[in-house]
Design a protein around this motif. Structure first.
Motif, short mmCIF file in Angstrom:
data_model
loop_
_atom_site.label_atom_id
_atom_site.label_comp_id
_atom_site.label_asym_id
_atom_site.label_seq_id
_atom_site.Cartn_x
_atom_site.Cartn_y
_atom_site.Cartn_z
N ALA A 1 41.07 41.30 43.23
CA ALA A 1 41.37 42.40 44.15
C ALA A 1 41.95 43.59 43.39
O ALA A 1 41.60 44.75 43.64
N ASP A 2 42.86 43.31 42.42
CA ASP A 2 43.46 44.39 41.62
C ASP A 2 42.40 45.09 40.79
O ASP A 2 42.42 46.32 40.61
N LEU A 3 41.45 44.29 40.28
CA LEU A 3 40.40 44.87 39.46
C LEU A 3 39.53 45.83 40.29
O LEU A 3 39.18 46.93 39.84
N GLN B 1 39.37 49.73 39.61
CA GLN B 1 38.03 50.27 39.33
C GLN B 1 37.73 51.41 40.28
O GLN B 1 37.17 52.45 39.88
N ASP B 2 38.14 51.28 41.55
CA ASP B 2 37.92 52.35 42.52
C ASP B 2 38.70 53.60 42.13
O ASP B 2 38.19 54.74 42.23
N ALA B 3 39.94 53.41 41.70
CA ALA B 3 40.77 54.56 41.30
C ALA B 3 40.17 55.29 40.11
O ALA B 3 40.13 56.52 40.03
N LEU B 4 39.66 54.47 39.12
CA LEU B 4 39.08 55.06 37.92
C LEU B 4 37.80 55.81 38.26
O LEU B 4 37.54 56.91 37.74
N ASP B 5 37.06 55.22 39.20
CA ASP B 5 35.81 55.89 39.61
C ASP B 5 36.14 57.24 40.28
O ASP B 5 35.45 58.25 40.06
N SER B 6 37.18 57.29 41.07
CA SER B 6 37.58 58.53 41.75
C SER B 6 38.02 59.58 40.73
O SER B 6 37.71 60.76 40.84
N TYR B 7 38.76 59.12 39.69
CA TYR B 7 39.25 60.05 38.67
C TYR B 7 38.07 60.65 37.92
O TYR B 7 38.02 61.86 37.68
N ALA B 8 37.11 59.80 37.56
CA ALA B 8 35.95 60.31 36.82
C ALA B 8 35.18 61.34 37.65
O ALA B 8 34.72 62.35 37.15
N ALA B 9 35.09 61.07 38.95
CA ALA B 9 34.37 62.00 39.82
C ALA B 9 35.11 63.33 39.89
O ALA B 9 34.50 64.39 39.92
N ASP C 1 45.40 54.58 31.04
CA ASP C 1 46.15 53.33 31.36
C ASP C 1 45.35 52.46 32.34
O ASP C 1 45.32 51.22 32.22
N THR C 2 44.73 53.11 33.28
CA THR C 2 43.94 52.36 34.26
C THR C 2 42.78 51.66 33.57
O THR C 2 42.46 50.49 33.88
N ILE C 3 42.16 52.34 32.63
CA ILE C 3 41.04 51.73 31.90
C ILE C 3 41.54 50.53 31.10
O ILE C 3 40.91 49.45 31.09
N ASP C 4 42.68 50.71 30.42
CA ASP C 4 43.25 49.57 29.66
C ASP C 4 43.58 48.39 30.57
O ASP C 4 43.36 47.21 30.23
N LYS C 5 44.16 48.77 31.73
CA LYS C 5 44.51 47.71 32.68
C LYS C 5 43.26 47.00 33.17
O LYS C 5 43.23 45.76 33.32
N LEU C 6 42.19 47.79 33.42
CA LEU C 6 40.92 47.17 33.87
C LEU C 6 40.38 46.23 32.80
O LEU C 6 39.90 45.12 33.10
N ALA C 7 40.48 46.62 31.56
CA ALA C 7 39.98 45.77 30.48
C ALA C 7 40.78 44.47 30.40
O ALA C 7 40.23 43.37 30.26
N ALA C 8 42.13 44.66 30.52
CA ALA C 8 42.99 43.46 30.44
C ALA C 8 42.73 42.54 31.61
O ALA C 8 42.66 41.30 31.49
N MET C 9 42.56 43.14 32.79
CA MET C 9 42.33 42.33 33.98
C MET C 9 40.98 41.63 33.88
O MET C 9 40.83 40.46 34.28
N THR C 10 39.99 42.32 33.34
CA THR C 10 38.67 41.70 33.19
C THR C 10 38.74 40.51 32.23
O THR C 10 38.18 39.43 32.48
N ALA C 11 39.45 40.72 31.11
CA ALA C 11 39.60 39.62 30.14
C ALA C 11 40.36 38.45 30.76
O ALA C 11 40.01 37.27 30.58
N ASP C 12 41.42 38.78 31.53
CA ASP C 12 42.21 37.71 32.17
C ASP C 12 41.37 36.95 33.18
O ASP C 12 41.47 35.72 33.30
#
Length: 500
Positions: free
Chosen positions: A144-146, A150-158, A198-209
């Motif tokens: 759920a956190d991922l 991911q939604d927040a990062l997608d919004s930022y990129a847009a 930071d969000t991207i790093d967190k997404l990577a960490a969460m994906t690995a976890d």
């Protein structure tokens, strides 16, 4: 009257198999021994029955004491064999009990071990399932956190690349109105960029976890499957151990009961043996007393026999004289008839007539047939005429008649016409006795005797052939219901078959 005498000469559970095997072998051995004991008893019974015939005419108390002693002597080896067999069975039963109880103890220990193993596996399974649940919850939360990140990062990129005018970060930077405003907008853009990074790093960490959690969950599920298999096997083992323990306990109870029964049987057999030994001593003492009494009875019987023989001899002498006189009278009468016939013939001749004299038949001296006597009763012959060994007195004694095995109360009939010369109780051993004098036959005075009668019908006077005179019994010196039938020639006992 009594017989004449002559001197003369007895760690895998194996409870069921163990106890059942012991029980079967023990049972088979006992059956075999029982058959052997039974055969011995049958042989002994036959020997005791034969003694009854040998002791016929013996004092009843002596016969009883001797038979009791012989029966006891015959029973002692059998009783000793029963004691030995019972004690051996007791030893085997006790050994089977010890083995069954040891098997029970091993079965109980195996059951406890199996249950402990089952509980340990169950605990491991519970821990693995808890770990699985935590991993599933962690995976669901990080998922759920991922998605949220991911939604927040997608919004930022847009916003950075797709926003228009002042709404995009680029618009914010390049749309500034002054250097100070640009600098402020640049700082804000850097901050937004840092948040995005930071969000991207967190997404990577969460994906690995999540990847690690999924791998762990797969491993835990494999462990759970293996633990389930182990748990099922452990449960089956515990149940089997419990069943084996229950069976071993039941077999141990059976073995204990068998041991108790075997001990009781051995004790009972020993008691019976001791009682037989006690009886043997008592019967031996009784026999010694009765043998002394028998000696006196024999002397009395010999005297009675001598008196009877004297009476019969005297009757025979008188009967022979009477018969001689009868024969002489008949011959004289015949001679007189012959003379009278001859005189008639001579007188007829003188008259010129013919007269043939009648010759009377000659006087028959002995018209008695060989089968003159009829059977006084019908039954199997249990003892014949002749000498036989007396086992108590250790003498050959004459059995002076025929014994017919007939039930007490059977009618007894006169064997031929004659005169009852004695009827009543005879203390010499014949019990109720009837003597019938049939007169001179074949040159001797023939007398028949009927002995051991239960009752007498004819006490005196003349009798006809086949007339009821009494009923058979077992009075006097007798060991069973029968008729003792005797014949005397001039007072001397002879084999009745000569006359039947």
């Amino acid at each position: 009257m009594r017989r004449s005498e002559k001197s003369g000469p007895a760690t895998r559970l194996t409870a069921a198999g163990l106890v059942i095997t012991c029980s079967v072998s023990l049972g088979s051995a006992l059956v075999a021994r029982a058959d052997s004991v039974s055969d011995q008893k049958k042989r002994n019974d036959k020997k005791i029955a034969a003694l009854g015939q040998q002791l016929e005419g013996t004092n009843a108390a002596l016969a009883r004491a001797y038979v009791n002693l012989q029966r006891t002597n015959a029973a002692l080896p059998i009783a000793q064999q029963r004691v030995t067999s019972a004690q051996a069975a007791q030893v085997r039963a006790q050994a089977a009990q010890v083995a069954a109880e040891a098997t029970e103890a091993r079965a109980i220990a195996a059951e406890a071990k199996a249950r402990a193993h089952n509980e340990a596996v169950a605990q491991k399974l519970a821990v693995a399932r808890a770990n699985e649940q935590r991993a599933k919850e962690q995976l669901a939360k990080s998922g759920a956190d991922l998605v949220s990140s991911q939604d927040a990062l997608d919004s930022y990129a847009a916003e950075v690349f797709q926003g228009s005018g002042q709404e995009s970060q680029l618009g914010m930077v390049f749309g500034s109105t002054s250097p100070e405003d640009f600098a402020n907008r640049l700082v804000m853009a850097d901050t937004a960029s840092a948040v995005a990074s930071d969000t991207i790093d967190k997404l990577a960490a969460m994906t690995a976890d999540n990847t690690s959690t999924r791998s762990y969950l797969t491993s835990v599920r494999g462990e759970i499957a293996e633990l389930k298999r182990q748990a099922e096997a452990a449960l089956r083992g515990a149940e089997a151990a419990a069943a084996a323990a229950t069976q071993a306990k039941n077999q141990a109870i059976v073995a204990k009961n068998n041991a108790v029964t075997a001990a009781q049987n051995a004790a009972a057999a020993k008691t019976q043996l001791d009682q037989l030994k006690s009886k043997q001593s008592a019967y031996t003492a009784d026999l010694a007393v009765q043998k002394q009494s028998e000696a006196a009875d024999l002397a009395s019987a010999r005297a009675e026999s001598a008196r009877l023989q004297a009476v019969l001899v005297e009757r025979a002498r008188k009967a022979r004289i009477a018969e001689q006189k009868r024969q002489a009278r008949l011959r004289a009468e015949r001679a007189a008839k012959i003379r009278a016939e001859r005189a008639k013939a001579a007188a007829a001749k003188r008259r010129g007539q013919v007269y043939i004299p009648k010759t009377p038949p000659p006087v028959q001296s002995d018209p008695t047939p060989s089968n003159y006597l009829s059977y006084p009763a019908v039954g199997p012959t249990t003892s014949g005429f002749g000498m036989r060994w007396h086992p108590v007195l250790q003498k050959w004694m004459l059995h002076d008649g025929l014994d017919w095995g007939i039930p007490c109360g059977t009618p007894v009939y006169a064997a031929a016409p004659g005169e009852v010369i004695r009827a009543g109780w005879r203390a010499s051993g014949w019990g109720n006795q009837i003597l019938i004098d049939h007169g001179i036959h074949r040159g001797v005075d023939l007398v028949t005797s009927y002995n051991h009668l239960s009752s007498i019908v004819k006490f005196g006077g003349s009798v006809n052939r086949g007339q009821l005179i009494g009923y058979s019994g077992t009075t006097g010196y007798s060991t069973g219901c029968h008729l003792h039938f005797g014949t005397y020639e001039d007072g001397t006992p002879v084999n009745p078959r000569k006359w039947l």
